[in-house]
Each structure stands twice: as C-alpha cells, then as structure tokens.
Scaffold this active site. Structure first.
Site, mmCIF file in Angstrom:
data_model
loop_
_atom_site.group_PDB
_atom_site.id
_atom_site.type_symbol
_atom_site.label_atom_id
_atom_site.label_comp_id
_atom_site.label_asym_id
_atom_site.label_seq_id
_atom_site.Cartn_x
_atom_site.Cartn_y
_atom_site.Cartn_z
ATOM 1 C CG HIS A 19 -2.250 0.665 1.045
ATOM 2 N ND1 HIS A 19 -2.558 1.662 -0.138
ATOM 3 C CD2 HIS A 19 -3.109 0.821 1.770
ATOM 4 C CE1 HIS A 19 -3.687 1.958 0.082
ATOM 5 N NE2 HIS A 19 -4.372 1.575 1.244
ATOM 6 C CG ASP A 49 -2.767 4.922 -4.030
ATOM 7 O OD1 ASP A 49 -2.415 4.884 -3.102
ATOM 8 O OD2 ASP A 49 -2.858 6.050 -4.997
#
Length: 443
Positions: free
Chosen positions: A414, A418
């Site tokens: 992450h 995204d």
C-alpha cells in the site's frame, strides 16, 4: 688436464641442480580452481625434490594420492549469491562403488539443493565430512579410489575384536557371595502423628507431556530462508489484501473443448494456470504500477513481465520464474510451467531459474484452499492468490444457477499501490477469465 677434470666433475652437479629446479617448477604448475575438483597431482618422485621452505607450498592442496590412484570429491560452485551450504545427506558410504558424475552427497543452500558428484569412477575409500557441516565451494567431502585395490582394502577392514573379560576364579566368587550386607534388625519407631490443618486452596502445576513424545529436528537452510524472507516482507511492506470472485464457466468450457487438439499439436495439456497468467499480464499492462517496485526514494517501472509461479515441494516453497510472459502464448506458458514445476519437485531447479520476477501467482486451490491472504514475495510489490473452484448458486440474468466460482485475492504494497489500482487490476483478471475472447480482441 686439471681444468678438463674440473669441468667433468661440475657437470653432473649442474645437471642435477637443473633437474631439481625443473621438477620443482613442474610440480607446482598445476593451479587449483576453487569450486572444481582437481584430478591431477604430482607423482611421488616429484614431491621428494621439493624444498621444505619453498613459498609455493602455501598454494598446494592435495587432491590425489602420490600414485595418482585416489581423487577427491569436493563441493562444487553453488552460485553467485551463495557462499556456503549445509551438508544434508550422504547417498553413499565407504566401500560403495560409484560411477563418474554420480551423486555422493547433497548440499542444502538458502535457495536450492546441490549434488556433490564423483569426479571419477571408483570406490569410496573415506568420507571426510559429516552431515550437518557447513561447507564452502572446494571443501573436500570424500576420497575415491579408482582401482579395485581400494575396494579390497575397504572390504577387508575389520573392526577390532573385543577382548574377553577374564572370569574371576571360583574362590573369589565364593568370597563375594559370603560378604552380604545384613539387614538392619532394629525396628523403626513410629512417631505420633499430629493432625495438621488442611490448606484452603492448593496450587497445582500444569501437567506437561513427556519429552519422549516430542521430536526436535533442525530447520533446513531453505526453510530458514523462507521464514526470514516472509518475516522481512511483513516488517517492510504495508500489506493490504483485496478480494473478488470469478465465474470459471467459460474458461473451463474452453479447456474442455480444445484440450485434445491442444495436446495433439503442442504436446502439453491445456490447464487453467495459463489463462490466469495471460490475464495477469493483461492486468499488469493495464495497471503498470502493480508491476513496479520501490527502490529507495524512486519507483522503478518495468516494461517487461516476469511471472513467478509459487510451487510447493516436499522441502519447501520455491518460486520459479516465467520470463517475458507478455510475449508468450498459451502453449509456451504451459510448457514453461510444466518444465519448471518438474525441476522444482525433483530438486534440480537452478538459482537462475528462480531469480528475479516482477509479479507472483500462488495457487492454493490445488490444496483445497477456499480463501487466503498471500504474502508478497520481496522485492515485488504484489501477489495474486488463486483458490479452489466451488459450485455455488449465482444469479445469472434472472435465474439462479449453479456456477463454478473461485475467490481471487490480491495482496499489494500500500506504500506504492492504492486501492483503486488494486481493485481495477482484480477486475481486469475477472473480465479476462470470465470471457477469454477479450484477449483475442484486445478488449
């Protein structure tokens, strides 16, 4: 006349000096290459002329006996990134006959297992290393005799006989029998027992299982390496997993209709994995950030797709790589998967075949996994998890029909990726698998 006699006397000395010097140089003209077995060694008549203080003796290493009948089996070169290994298993023992290039022992490294082979045909005269030893390229493992004489010597080697203990004479036996400790005749006095107050609560210790029902086995180097990499992955990446489900009806129908013609033309079976590899390639090209990687403060975008396929073996998980998957068709992918999976199972896969990789696919469905969150294979940024195919009731149009469904999972870093890109990637996988015609039409 005197000068002529002097010349005749000096010539043998000069000749002997030249011969000795010549043999001294010839003796050490053989260089040792680390990691490769050396089969040539100077004969005994050359060694006896060596000077004890010669500086060349520092570089000498005995790889054969003086008569040239004995050779050594040494640890081979194990790869650019591997400096040592653990001697795991011996396939042979002293006295066994071996052929040239026949495996004698097996070495476990952080990534692969490597065989130590016999450089010559002969009989193992001696094992000079032990199982569990840490070895480096060039370490001597066994001594092999090339002649049958070595075999006879090993075969006739006898264990030392145990000397029988001298029996004690009858007189001593009788004396021992007579000297017996007498039991105490005095009766024990019983003490008056006073009533003691019972405790209000007793603390009982937990009963542990007996140690004889446990077995302690050291971890292999491959398992230790896997544990380290997975823990490093958890400590480094900001891992997040997103899920979706795929209707496998059309891909399974495609395989069922064309599997015989595919096998006849390409010599390999048509499986489901090639469809997911093609779908992953399409998804990575559609979302290139998932094929990228963080390097310090930079992002490296790769314009090629090397798919790592996780393969479970009896010794641990290995991840061989299908290189340039974006240029392959279904047949090339199936052949590559079958070849690499076979090598991984047999333990013959090389380090180069597992190095690199930009994206990993792990198929836990072959073991019956319904749902999981796979861990990223560093230094990659994402991994796709496949699962078992289960018939479930699904709404198709206005009807409820049984459909073969599979859950798919994408674990991603992450820090770089995204949720939007991750969801779009899984959606692309779903679209291509559910309708493989999109690959043909580039839709």
């Amino acid at each position: 006349m005197a000068s002529s006699i002097a010349r005749l006397v000096r010539r043998p000395v000069a000749t002997l000096f030249m011969v000795r010097g010549y043999r001294h140089v010839r003796t050490f003209s053989q260089h040792i290459i680390p990691g490769f077995p050396t089969r040539v060694k100077p004969s005994g008549d050359r060694v006896q002329f060596l000077q004890s203080d010669s500086p060349y003796r520092v570089f000498s290493r005995s790889f054969a006996s003086d008569n040239g009948d004995v050779v050594d089996a040494v640890v081979p070169f194990m790869g650019e990134s591997i400096t040592d290994g653990t001697l795991a298993t011996f396939f042979k023992k002293p006295g066994d006959r071996v052929k040239a290039d026949e495996p004698i022992a097996q070495i476990e490294t952080d990534k692969v297992t490597i065989d130590v082979t016999s450089p010559e045909a002969g009989i193992i005269e001696k094992i000079v290393a032990k199982e569990g030893d840490t070895v480096v390229p060039g370490t001597k493992v066994a001594i092999i005799s090339k002649s049958a004489a070595g075999a006879s010597e090993v075969a006739t080697e006898e264990k030392p006989k145990e000397t029988p203990k001298p029996s004690s004479p009858p007189a001593e036996k009788e004396k021992v029998e007579k000297v017996q400790p007498k039991a105490e005749a005095a009766p024990l006095k019983e003490k008056l027992k006073t009533p003691t107050p019972t405790p209000k609560a007793t603390v009982t210790e937990p009963v542990l299982p007996p140690k004889d029902r446990e077995k302690r086995v050291p971890m292999t180097r491959l398992r230790r390496r896997i544990a380290t990499r997975l823990k490093d992955s958890q400590n480094t990446f900001a891992m997040l997993t997103t899920f979706n489900e795929v209707d496998m009806t059309n891909l399974m129908k495609l395989r069922s209709e064309y599997k015989d013609a595919f096998l006849e033309k390409h010599g390999v079976k048509l499986g489901l994995m090639s469809g997911f590899v093609k779908a992953a390639v399409s998804g990575l090209q559609d979302q290139p950030i998932i094929n990228a990687v963080i390097d310090g403060d930079d992002i490296i975008y790769r314009e090629y797709v090397d798919i790592s396929i996780a393969v479970g073996t009896p010794k641990g998980l290995v991840v061989p790589v299908i290189r340039n998957a974006e240029k392959m068709n279904f047949a090339h992918i199936e052949k590559g998967i079958n070849t690499l999976a076979k090598k991984a199972t047999e333990g013959t896969i090389s380090i180069d075949e597992m190095a690199g990789g930009t994206f990993t696919i792990s198929n836990g469905g072959v073991y019956g996994s319904l749902l999981s969150t796979p861990i990223i294979n560093p230094p990659q940024s994402a991994i796709l998890g496949m699962h078992s195919i289960v018939q479930r009731p699904m709404v198709v149009g206005k009807e409820i029909l049984p459909r073969p469904m599979m859950y798919i999972a994408l674990t991603y870093d992450h820090r770089l990726i995204d949720g939007r890109e991750a969801v779009f990637f899984l959606r692309r996988i779903k679209d291509v698998v559910e309708d493989p015609r999109r690959l043909l039409l580039d839709l």
